[in-house]
Scaffold this motif. Sequence first.
Motif, mmCIF file in Angstrom:
data_model
loop_
_atom_site.group_PDB
_atom_site.id
_atom_site.type_symbol
_atom_site.label_atom_id
_atom_site.label_comp_id
_atom_site.label_asym_id
_atom_site.label_seq_id
_atom_site.Cartn_x
_atom_site.Cartn_y
_atom_site.Cartn_z
ATOM 1 N N LEU A 183 0.831 -1.210 0.000
ATOM 2 C CA LEU A 183 0.000 0.000 0.000
ATOM 3 C C LEU A 183 0.862 1.255 0.000
ATOM 4 O O LEU A 183 0.624 2.188 -0.767
ATOM 5 C CB LEU A 183 -0.915 0.027 1.230
ATOM 6 C CG LEU A 183 -2.164 -0.833 1.196
ATOM 7 C CD1 LEU A 183 -2.851 -0.790 2.552
ATOM 8 C CD2 LEU A 183 -3.104 -0.366 0.112
ATOM 9 N N GLU A 196 2.600 1.668 -3.494
ATOM 10 C CA GLU A 196 1.746 1.942 -4.657
ATOM 11 C C GLU A 196 0.955 3.247 -4.539
ATOM 12 O O GLU A 196 0.761 3.944 -5.531
ATOM 13 C CB GLU A 196 0.762 0.791 -4.867
ATOM 14 C CG GLU A 196 1.399 -0.492 -5.317
ATOM 15 C CD GLU A 196 0.394 -1.619 -5.505
ATOM 16 O OE1 GLU A 196 -0.805 -1.440 -5.178
ATOM 17 O OE2 GLU A 196 0.812 -2.685 -5.992
ATOM 18 N N PHE A 197 0.480 3.551 -3.345
ATOM 19 C CA PHE A 197 -0.455 4.671 -3.201
ATOM 20 C C PHE A 197 0.107 6.012 -3.684
ATOM 21 O O PHE A 197 -0.572 6.718 -4.443
ATOM 22 C CB PHE A 197 -0.967 4.776 -1.756
ATOM 23 C CG PHE A 197 -2.027 5.821 -1.604
ATOM 24 C CD1 PHE A 197 -3.340 5.546 -1.930
ATOM 25 C CD2 PHE A 197 -1.711 7.096 -1.163
ATOM 26 C CE1 PHE A 197 -4.323 6.518 -1.825
ATOM 27 C CE2 PHE A 197 -2.685 8.073 -1.045
ATOM 28 C CZ PHE A 197 -3.990 7.785 -1.381
ATOM 29 N N HIS A 245 -10.194 0.182 -4.778
ATOM 30 C CA HIS A 245 -10.008 -1.097 -4.102
ATOM 31 C C HIS A 245 -9.151 -0.932 -2.836
ATOM 32 O O HIS A 245 -9.348 -1.647 -1.858
ATOM 33 C CB HIS A 245 -9.412 -2.126 -5.059
ATOM 34 C CG HIS A 245 -10.335 -2.391 -6.217
ATOM 35 N ND1 HIS A 245 -11.554 -3.024 -6.066
ATOM 36 C CD2 HIS A 245 -10.242 -2.060 -7.522
ATOM 37 C CE1 HIS A 245 -12.160 -3.084 -7.234
ATOM 38 N NE2 HIS A 245 -11.388 -2.506 -8.137
ATOM 39 N N LYS A 246 -8.263 0.019 -2.851
ATOM 40 C CA LYS A 246 -7.478 0.318 -1.652
ATOM 41 C C LYS A 246 -8.379 0.898 -0.556
ATOM 42 O O LYS A 246 -8.145 0.688 0.625
ATOM 43 C CB LYS A 246 -6.336 1.260 -1.986
ATOM 44 C CG LYS A 246 -5.244 0.557 -2.789
ATOM 45 C CD LYS A 246 -4.121 1.479 -3.134
ATOM 46 C CE LYS A 246 -2.973 0.761 -3.790
ATOM 47 N NZ LYS A 246 -3.249 0.041 -5.006
ATOM 48 N N ILE A 294 -9.788 -1.997 1.220
ATOM 49 C CA ILE A 294 -8.747 -2.611 2.039
ATOM 50 C C ILE A 294 -8.537 -1.815 3.327
ATOM 51 O O ILE A 294 -8.243 -2.386 4.379
ATOM 52 C CB ILE A 294 -7.435 -2.723 1.232
ATOM 53 C CG1 ILE A 294 -7.606 -3.772 0.130
ATOM 54 C CG2 ILE A 294 -6.248 -3.042 2.131
ATOM 55 C CD1 ILE A 294 -6.523 -3.744 -0.931
#
Length: 105
Positions: A27, A30-31, A59-60, A63
């Motif tokens: 996370l 990528e974020f 989608h994050k 999560i």
Amino acid sequence: MEQPNLKYIKELSGDDIEFEEKFISILKDEFPSEKASYQEHIANKELAMAADVVHKLKHKFNILSMEEAYRFAVTFEEQLRAGTADMDSDFLVILNKIEDFLKTI
């Protein structure tokens, strides 16, 4: 307004700290680039490309146990695909909240 948290990740990991840490690391990796990509596409009025990034980002949100933000992103993605970015400032609030949260974990 809802806050990002690790509830879902903890449930998914089942007390496997190594798994949890890997998930969080992904996370954190990528974020920032996805947020930057989104902002670049918005600045360049590339709304379809911005919608693609929103699709990934939403989608994050799930999560991070942000169900309202997920629903917002679904609507915003549709709006971007229709050619308008009226919800951008509200979306940025969500992104900034997540960015701040990721810095604390």
